[in-house]
Design a protein around this motif. Sequence first.
Motif, mmCIF file in Angstrom:
data_model
loop_
_atom_site.group_PDB
_atom_site.id
_atom_site.type_symbol
_atom_site.label_atom_id
_atom_site.label_comp_id
_atom_site.label_asym_id
_atom_site.label_seq_id
_atom_site.Cartn_x
_atom_site.Cartn_y
_atom_site.Cartn_z
ATOM 1 N N LEU A 190 9.612 61.342 67.957
ATOM 2 C CA LEU A 190 10.126 62.142 69.068
ATOM 3 C C LEU A 190 11.402 62.853 68.622
ATOM 4 O O LEU A 190 12.098 62.393 67.707
ATOM 5 N N SER A 191 11.731 63.956 69.308
ATOM 6 C CA SER A 191 12.955 64.705 68.977
ATOM 7 C C SER A 191 13.638 65.160 70.253
ATOM 8 O O SER A 191 13.581 66.332 70.619
ATOM 9 N N PRO A 192 14.296 64.258 70.970
ATOM 10 C CA PRO A 192 14.956 64.626 72.225
ATOM 11 C C PRO A 192 15.933 65.790 72.032
ATOM 12 O O PRO A 192 16.795 65.757 71.159
ATOM 13 N N GLY A 193 15.765 66.822 72.855
ATOM 14 C CA GLY A 193 16.698 67.936 72.829
ATOM 15 C C GLY A 193 16.490 68.930 71.711
ATOM 16 O O GLY A 193 17.293 69.858 71.551
ATOM 17 N N ALA A 194 15.427 68.801 70.937
ATOM 18 C CA ALA A 194 15.214 69.702 69.803
ATOM 19 C C ALA A 194 14.870 71.110 70.286
ATOM 20 O O ALA A 194 13.854 71.300 70.947
ATOM 21 N N PRO A 195 15.675 72.114 69.940
ATOM 22 C CA PRO A 195 15.404 73.492 70.367
ATOM 23 C C PRO A 195 14.512 74.214 69.368
ATOM 24 O O PRO A 195 14.838 75.286 68.868
ATOM 25 N N LEU A 196 13.357 73.638 69.077
ATOM 26 C CA LEU A 196 12.468 74.182 68.051
ATOM 27 C C LEU A 196 11.209 74.755 68.693
ATOM 28 O O LEU A 196 10.715 74.245 69.690
ATOM 29 N N GLY A 197 10.693 75.833 68.103
ATOM 30 C CA GLY A 197 9.462 76.422 68.613
ATOM 31 C C GLY A 197 9.582 76.957 70.024
ATOM 32 O O GLY A 197 8.599 76.976 70.772
ATOM 33 N N GLY A 198 10.779 77.394 70.400
ATOM 34 C CA GLY A 198 10.974 77.947 71.739
ATOM 35 C C GLY A 198 11.052 76.916 72.841
ATOM 36 O O GLY A 198 11.004 77.257 74.030
ATOM 37 N N ILE A 199 11.197 75.642 72.494
ATOM 38 C CA ILE A 199 11.224 74.570 73.490
ATOM 39 C C ILE A 199 12.574 74.483 74.190
ATOM 40 O O ILE A 199 13.629 74.487 73.555
ATOM 41 N N VAL A 200 12.529 74.413 75.526
ATOM 42 C CA VAL A 200 13.682 74.072 76.351
ATOM 43 C C VAL A 200 13.214 72.962 77.284
ATOM 44 O O VAL A 200 12.341 73.180 78.132
ATOM 45 N N GLU A 201 13.776 71.776 77.143
ATOM 46 C CA GLU A 201 13.209 70.618 77.832
ATOM 47 C C GLU A 201 13.573 70.514 79.308
ATOM 48 O O GLU A 201 12.839 69.943 80.087
ATOM 49 N N GLY A 202 14.711 71.009 79.712
ATOM 50 C CA GLY A 202 15.078 70.948 81.118
ATOM 51 C C GLY A 202 16.157 69.915 81.407
ATOM 52 O O GLY A 202 16.537 69.105 80.558
ATOM 53 N N SER A 203 16.643 69.929 82.645
ATOM 54 C CA SER A 203 17.776 69.087 83.037
ATOM 55 C C SER A 203 17.445 67.610 83.076
ATOM 56 O O SER A 203 18.345 66.764 83.033
ATOM 57 N N ASP A 204 16.164 67.262 83.171
ATOM 58 C CA ASP A 204 15.792 65.852 83.240
ATOM 59 C C ASP A 204 15.358 65.295 81.884
ATOM 60 O O ASP A 204 14.712 64.252 81.797
ATOM 61 N N SER A 205 15.742 65.975 80.806
ATOM 62 C CA SER A 205 15.285 65.600 79.476
ATOM 63 C C SER A 205 15.655 64.171 79.106
ATOM 64 O O SER A 205 14.815 63.402 78.616
ATOM 65 N N ALA A 206 16.908 63.786 79.332
ATOM 66 C CA ALA A 206 17.349 62.448 78.948
ATOM 67 C C ALA A 206 16.563 61.374 79.695
ATOM 68 O O ALA A 206 16.122 60.378 79.105
ATOM 69 N N GLU A 207 16.360 61.592 80.992
ATOM 70 C CA GLU A 207 15.614 60.610 81.772
ATOM 71 C C GLU A 207 14.145 60.573 81.352
ATOM 72 O O GLU A 207 13.509 59.508 81.342
ATOM 73 N N LEU A 208 13.599 61.727 80.979
ATOM 74 C CA LEU A 208 12.225 61.765 80.492
ATOM 75 C C LEU A 208 12.072 60.888 79.255
ATOM 76 O O LEU A 208 11.118 60.106 79.140
ATOM 77 N N TYR A 209 13.017 60.979 78.319
ATOM 78 C CA TYR A 209 12.902 60.197 77.087
ATOM 79 C C TYR A 209 13.178 58.716 77.328
ATOM 80 O O TYR A 209 12.599 57.863 76.640
ATOM 81 N N ARG A 210 14.015 58.415 78.290
ATOM 82 C CA ARG A 210 14.181 56.997 78.640
ATOM 83 C C ARG A 210 12.877 56.447 79.212
ATOM 84 O O ARG A 210 12.449 55.346 78.856
ATOM 85 N N TYR A 211 12.257 57.219 80.109
ATOM 86 C CA TYR A 211 10.969 56.804 80.679
ATOM 87 C C TYR A 211 9.919 56.653 79.583
ATOM 88 O O TYR A 211 9.204 55.639 79.519
ATOM 89 N N LEU A 212 9.828 57.645 78.718
ATOM 90 C CA LEU A 212 8.819 57.629 77.666
ATOM 91 C C LEU A 212 9.032 56.435 76.737
ATOM 92 O O LEU A 212 8.064 55.755 76.348
ATOM 93 N N THR A 213 10.279 56.158 76.388
ATOM 94 C CA THR A 213 10.564 55.023 75.514
ATOM 95 C C THR A 213 10.170 53.709 76.174
ATOM 96 O O THR A 213 9.560 52.835 75.543
ATOM 97 N N ARG A 214 10.487 53.558 77.450
ATOM 98 C CA ARG A 214 10.123 52.323 78.164
ATOM 99 C C ARG A 214 8.612 52.126 78.170
ATOM 100 O O ARG A 214 8.117 51.011 77.948
#
Length: 356
Positions: free
Chosen positions: A227-251
């Motif tokens: 995983l690459s939380p916050g990676a601005p690659l390939g035109g990706i913008v994850e959004g304001s809930d990015s940190a919580e998304l990765y916490r959820y995904l990790t759990r």
Amino acid sequence: MTSVWNPITIGMLTLKHRFALAPMTRGRAQIDGTPSPLAAEYYGQRASLGLLITEGTQPSADGQGYIGSPGIYTDAHVIGWRKVTDAVHEGGGHVFIQLMHVGRQSHPDNTPHHRQPVAPSAVRPGVQMFTLSGMQDIPEPRALSTEEVQSTVQDFRLAARKAIEAGADGVEIHGANGYLVHQFLAENANLRTDAYGGSIENRGRFALEVAQAIADEIGPERTAIRLSPGAPLGGIVEGSDSAELYRYLTRELAKLNLAYLHIMHFGDDALLADIRTLWSGPVLVVRLGRTRETLLDDLNSGLADLVPIGRWALANPDFVERYRTGAAFNPDDPATYYAGGAVGYTDYPFLANATA
């Protein structure tokens, strides 16, 4: 404090040290996606790194984005990869094949069927792709139907089975760096209104289904994810809930007892610390801008259990010996990263040869 020379268990493997080979695109597969004979030499040369994570390998024809990237979905691919895994095992190393479906990060000129790229939604990444005709704008992708999303999960499952048939010790799901799994996670790339879009749970569903399918097929001890939380690659913008998304995904991923979690770190140290706490198994961390002096910082702080090596390992097949003895590293040559052939691939000198 953990030493880089302490052994560690990863899934069913016991590694002698804490270094690993990071996955790096090399662009030297044959036209049908079968690894070239040179690939066995390249990976075999680097077997002393212990855990070798291969370059991104497409699980289907739709998954290819780059010229010369390998596949792992046909019998020919299996035969080609068997030569690689045999070479690494003979050298005392272990191999995880990285499964990389690029999604929208593709161009019809680079794929065997020349079809429009597929993605969560019909959203251009806004970047270019190298083709045999030069750099071209990536076209608008076609949005996968719900049934096609589920079929793509099965493509990953089949590719994992093929990887084990080829002698791999496991697979790493590429869920990072702007590719398909990452596209499902990102608000600006995923505009879906079905069960795979919208909420954090829905945007994380594809990643979790892929991980579950592969773990069911080959065993969780042979399954890993990057995983690459916050990676601005390939035109990706994850959004304001990015940190919580990765916490959820990790759990949720932690419940599967996978072999390891591999993080390409882009600067949110608080999130990385949370991920380390939420994940009960081994963690690999790669940061940009590491130096020889800072290379082990995450290992020493407890944020990481293994230290993947990229360009230094590309240019130094005997990286472990050079690091252990304090010897100088060969400089890498970016002009030959994807040039094809042995130059910049299998011709970097070993320490013994350089000394002689």
